[in-house]
Scaffold this motif. Structure first.
Motif, short mmCIF file in Angstrom:
data_model
loop_
_atom_site.label_atom_id
_atom_site.label_comp_id
_atom_site.label_asym_id
_atom_site.label_seq_id
_atom_site.Cartn_x
_atom_site.Cartn_y
_atom_site.Cartn_z
N PHE A 35 0.79 -1.24 0.00
CA PHE A 35 0.00 0.00 0.00
C PHE A 35 0.82 1.29 0.00
CE2 PHE A 35 0.64 -1.21 4.42
CZ PHE A 35 0.95 -0.02 5.05
N LEU A 50 4.34 7.52 1.78
CA LEU A 50 3.01 7.68 1.21
C LEU A 50 2.72 9.17 1.14
CD1 LEU A 50 0.45 6.10 0.31
CD2 LEU A 50 -0.31 6.20 2.69
N ARG A 52 0.13 12.27 -0.35
CA ARG A 52 -1.13 12.68 -0.98
C ARG A 52 -1.30 14.18 -0.80
NH1 ARG A 52 -3.94 8.33 -2.61
NH2 ARG A 52 -3.59 6.35 -1.56
N GLN A 112 -4.84 5.03 4.69
CA GLN A 112 -3.97 5.46 3.59
C GLN A 112 -4.62 6.48 2.67
OE1 GLN A 112 -3.50 2.32 0.40
NE2 GLN A 112 -4.39 1.02 1.99
N ARG A 113 -5.93 6.38 2.44
CA ARG A 113 -6.59 7.30 1.52
C ARG A 113 -6.88 8.66 2.15
NH1 ARG A 113 -7.78 4.59 -2.97
NH2 ARG A 113 -8.00 2.32 -2.87
N GLU A 114 -6.65 8.78 3.46
CA GLU A 114 -6.94 10.03 4.16
C GLU A 114 -5.69 10.82 4.51
OE1 GLU A 114 -10.33 9.63 7.05
OE2 GLU A 114 -9.92 7.49 6.72
N GLN A 116 -2.91 13.46 4.36
CA GLN A 116 -2.82 14.81 3.81
C GLN A 116 -1.39 15.30 4.02
OE1 GLN A 116 -6.20 17.48 4.95
NE2 GLN A 116 -6.92 15.70 6.09
N ARG A 357 -4.38 5.27 13.40
CA ARG A 357 -5.29 5.65 12.32
C ARG A 357 -5.84 7.06 12.54
NH1 ARG A 357 -10.21 6.47 10.97
NH2 ARG A 357 -10.96 6.17 13.11
N THR A 361 -5.28 10.30 10.06
CA THR A 361 -6.41 10.96 9.40
C THR A 361 -6.49 12.44 9.76
OG1 THR A 361 -7.93 10.32 11.18
CG2 THR A 361 -7.75 8.83 9.29
#
Length: 378
Positions: A35, A50, A52, A112-114, A116, A357, A361
């Protein structure tokens, strides 16, 4: 979704004493690659990344190495079985700190998708040998993050600092002679034994948050054996040091002794074959609870109690040397580290994963918080 308890058990089953972390590093690289981007970093560290969008750079950090299990017969559960009994995960590294590594990975995978900004997972070698050294090398390569979150055990409290550590070498020199004619020599062992009590009587400083500085003799050695009056004897003292103490001030504690005094140095070797030099001086650090990023973490984690570690961590580099905002959060009680039957509640591993987590986030909020370099370091 990764199960943090199952992952922690798998990590425990992979033996990783200091200097032999290669198999665990390979496993972590394969796991993180599912991931995030990952590479083998300096001195065998594992570095996952990671990114984003725009935002702060945060590093979740831990160490892969463990101390040896000692006498395995003293364990009621095999130290590398990764067994769960009555809600407790047993094994060498369960507390220090494979439970936290598993929780960090599971928490980041879930969030992972959150993300920033830029998030690193950094897992170093040789922390048990020389805390902070490998982490410093990693930061030389990837740059300094805005915030470091240590996974060392805090019993799910918020770790805000600890005393530093220095290994002080006291060297007594004498003159060799045959042991049958001791009057012809000067016995370095006897000289050290005369001076060592004086060293241990020296007054040590105290800090309102971190407590009192301490010292403990951890080794006494001489290079000679057989019927020889030894001409050299070396003692090593483990000094736990406080903010503001420097190499010079620590050595000055032992001024006036009839001994040579210095900070110990040595060479370590990574599982990759790379050798590196270490000076065993690791400064203290602490951030006050009212610091903005500490309050951010306290709120995100549900307002847990604060904690001062009794042992030392890689924070000696991130906070003590580099001044990076740093705190710790992880499952496990630190007093169980390095003991037989080391164990951590499986529920705490799951709760730690959820805590990581939440931190991930909310990392975008750090853009609104001053992240000043500094703290109360050494």
């Amino acid at each position: 979704m990764l199960d943090p308890v199952e992952l922690a058990a798998e990590l425990i089953r992979i033996r990783s004493p200091s200097g032999s972390e290669g198999d665990l590093a390979d496993f972590l690289i394969r796991t993180l690659r599912r991931f995030m981007d990952v590479e083998r970093g300096p001195l065998g560290a594992v570095v996952g990344r990671l990114q984003r969008g725009e935002g702060p750079t945060v590093a979740l950090e831990g160490h892969m190495d463990t101390v040896p299990p000692g006498d395995e017969a003293s364990w009621s559960v095999a130290p590398y079985a990764g067994a769960v009994e009555e809600g407790l995960l047993y094994g060498r590294g369960a507390v220090d700190m494979k439970g936290a590594i598993a929780a960090q990975i599971a928490g980041v995978a879930a969030a992972q998708r959150e993300v920033q900004g830029t998030l690193y997972l950094v897992y170093v070698t040789h922390e048990e040998s020389a805390e902070g050294i490998v982490l410093g090398r990693v930061f030389e390569e990837i740059g300094l993050p805005d915030l470091v979150i240590l996974g060392e055990p805090t019993d799910l409290r918020l770790g805000i600092g600890h005393r530093g550590r220095a290994i002080v070498r006291l060297v007594a020199k004498g003159r060799a002679a045959h042991a049958a004619m001791p009057e012809l020599g000067v016995n370095a062992v006897e000289k050290l034994l005369r001076e060592l009590p004086r060293a241990l009587q020296r007054e040590l400083p105290r800090d309102p948050l971190l407590g009192k500085g301490t010292q403990a003799v951890t080794s006494v050695s001489t290079p000679t054996s057989g019927p020889i009056i030894p001409d050299r004897c070396v003692a090593e003292i483990d000094r736990r040091i406080l903010p503001g103490e420097t190499r010079d001030s620590v050595l000055g504690t032992y001024k006036g002794l009839e001994l040579e005094v210095g900070i110990a140095k040595g060479e370590l070797r990574s599982y990759t074959g790379e050798a590196f030099l270490v000076e065993y001086f690791f400064p203290a650090w602490v951030f006050p609870p009212q610091e903005g990023f500490i309050q951010w973490a306290w709120q995100a984690l549900g307002r847990p109690p604060f904690r001062i570690w009794r042992f030392s961590t890689d924070g000696v580099m991130s906070a003590g040397v580099l001044g990076i905002p740093t705190f710790g959060y992880g499952p496990g009680e630190e007093s169980l580290a390095h003991q037989a039957d080391e164990h951590v509640p499986v529920g705490d591993i799951a709760r730690a994963a959820e805590g990581y987590r939440k931190l991930v986030t909310r990392m975008g909020e750090l853009s609104r918080i001053p992240l000043r370099r500094g703290g109360l370091g050494g």
